[in-house]
Design a protein around this motif. Structure first.
Motif, short mmCIF file in Angstrom:
data_model
loop_
_atom_site.label_atom_id
_atom_site.label_comp_id
_atom_site.label_asym_id
_atom_site.label_seq_id
_atom_site.Cartn_x
_atom_site.Cartn_y
_atom_site.Cartn_z
N SER A 105 -15.00 -8.92 10.64
CA SER A 105 -13.90 -9.31 9.75
C SER A 105 -13.64 -8.17 8.77
O SER A 105 -14.41 -7.21 8.68
CB SER A 105 -14.26 -10.59 8.97
OG SER A 105 -15.19 -10.31 7.96
N GLY A 110 -12.88 -12.50 4.68
CA GLY A 110 -14.09 -13.05 5.30
C GLY A 110 -14.91 -13.80 4.28
O GLY A 110 -15.40 -14.91 4.53
N PHE A 163 -5.71 -10.71 9.55
CA PHE A 163 -6.29 -11.90 10.21
C PHE A 163 -6.46 -11.58 11.69
O PHE A 163 -5.51 -11.22 12.37
CB PHE A 163 -5.37 -13.11 10.04
CG PHE A 163 -6.06 -14.41 10.33
CD1 PHE A 163 -6.75 -15.07 9.34
CD2 PHE A 163 -6.05 -14.95 11.61
CE1 PHE A 163 -7.40 -16.27 9.60
CE2 PHE A 163 -6.69 -16.14 11.89
CZ PHE A 163 -7.37 -16.81 10.87
N GLU A 167 -11.93 -13.30 11.56
CA GLU A 167 -11.57 -14.41 10.69
C GLU A 167 -11.56 -15.74 11.46
O GLU A 167 -11.97 -16.78 10.93
CB GLU A 167 -10.19 -14.16 10.06
CG GLU A 167 -10.18 -13.11 8.96
CD GLU A 167 -10.45 -11.69 9.46
OE1 GLU A 167 -11.14 -10.94 8.76
OE2 GLU A 167 -9.98 -11.36 10.57
#
Length: 314
Positions: A105, A110, A163, A167
């Motif tokens: 992430s 995160g 994202f 994630e």
């Protein structure tokens, strides 16, 4: 008469103590990775280390259950099925998704997602339990808590949000943990909490060890020293104590009453990392902590008043 685990301020004290314990895992995991030379992208070794931690935690808790708590730890086919079901969510899937997701992430979001377990837990409780529906007070407390996590992890100027797969895996980790807590609550009506928690950690840890070995077979020969063994023992003990205490609180209280305290875990992690590792504690982490405390206070204070009115009316 209220059980000791149902009194509002007793619940608050035990839940804060528990999240402080879990928060202390952050600096000790960092120290362990540093001493064992486990890099942030070596999630095979991270899973092996997590598997060893939870296996040791489960074994220690089984010994405590048998010798100190005088609880039976004997397995039956029915118990094994229940404990493995719990362990698959609370230990295996949650930490499998968490460690891999955190490694890939982008960091800031995160950390925010990792503080969102309360959201999923309270949403699932709203669907699952008739007596634990969301209302305006719970929504307000939840808003304060999550706002605290966002503020504490707000990126520096110029940082970008993104994202991706990391994630998504972290969200799956949080959902798995939320499911695990609800499963533990349901099973605690039939099984003793300590042996149930112990076997869940043992069964879940086996999956982590297998996946960790498949990803990085060299990780089985990590260079443990007396110091890193002590770190591992501490992490195992806090898991054994923490999960048992948490599952006990979940057994005797509505999910929404306990879930808010999870917001404290990453914030305590930041604070304790600053104290134990000499890291800078950012101002926004302190502001975020204040928001979380307000959310918890609102929930605890008003639920305490409601419980008092109910006792008087009876």
């Amino acid at each position: 008469m209220q059980n000791i685990f149902q009194r509002p301020w007793t619940v608050a004290f035990l839940a804060i103590f528990n999240t402080l314990l879990w928060g202390s895992a952050f600096p000790f995991i960092k120290l362990s990775y540093e001493k064992l030379d486990i890099q942030s992208n070596e999630y095979g070794q991270q899973l092996l280390f997590a598997g060893e931690r939870f296996l040791l935690a489960g074994v220690l808790l089984l010994i405590i259950s048998q010798t100190v708590l005088k609880r039976s730890i004997r397995l039956t086919p029915k118990k094994f099925k229940a404990y493995a079901h719990l362990g698959s969510f609370l230990t295996f899937l949650q930490y499998l998704f968490f460690y891999i997701g955190l490694s890939i992430s982008t960091g800031v979001q995160g950390s925010i997602i990792a503080g969102s377990t309360s959201f999923f837990q309270m949403a699932l409780a709203h669907i699952r339990y008739e007596d634990d529906k969301l209302n305006r007070l719970k929504g307000l407390a939840l808003t304060f808590g999550f706002s605290g996590i966002v503020i504490a992890n707000w990126p520096a100027t110029g940082s970008e949000f993104g994202f991706g797969l990391g994630e998504i895996l972290l969200i799956l980790a949080m959902v798995s943990g939320a499911f695990g807590n609800l499963i533990a609550k349901d099973y605690s009506k039939e099984y003793d909490v300590a042996p149930m928690t112990a076997w869940a950690m043992v069964t879940g840890s086996i999956g982590l060890l297998v996946i960790g070995y498949l990803l990085d077979p060299s990780g089985v020969s990590m260079p443990y020293t007396g110091q890193t063994i002590a770190f591992l023992f501490y992490l195992a003990m806090l898991s054994a104590i923490g999960f048992t205490l948490w599952n006990t609180l979940m057994k005797y209280n509505p999910v929404s009453r306990i879930s808010l305290y999870i917001f404290l875990v990453p914030l305590f992690g930041v604070m304790l990392s600053g104290i134990l590792l000499g890291e800078t504690i950012p101002w926004n982490a302190i502001v975020g902590l204040m928001f979380v405390i307000v959310g918890i206070y609102l929930s605890t204070y008003f639920q305490g008043k409601r419980a008092k009115k109910q006792r008087i009316s009876h």
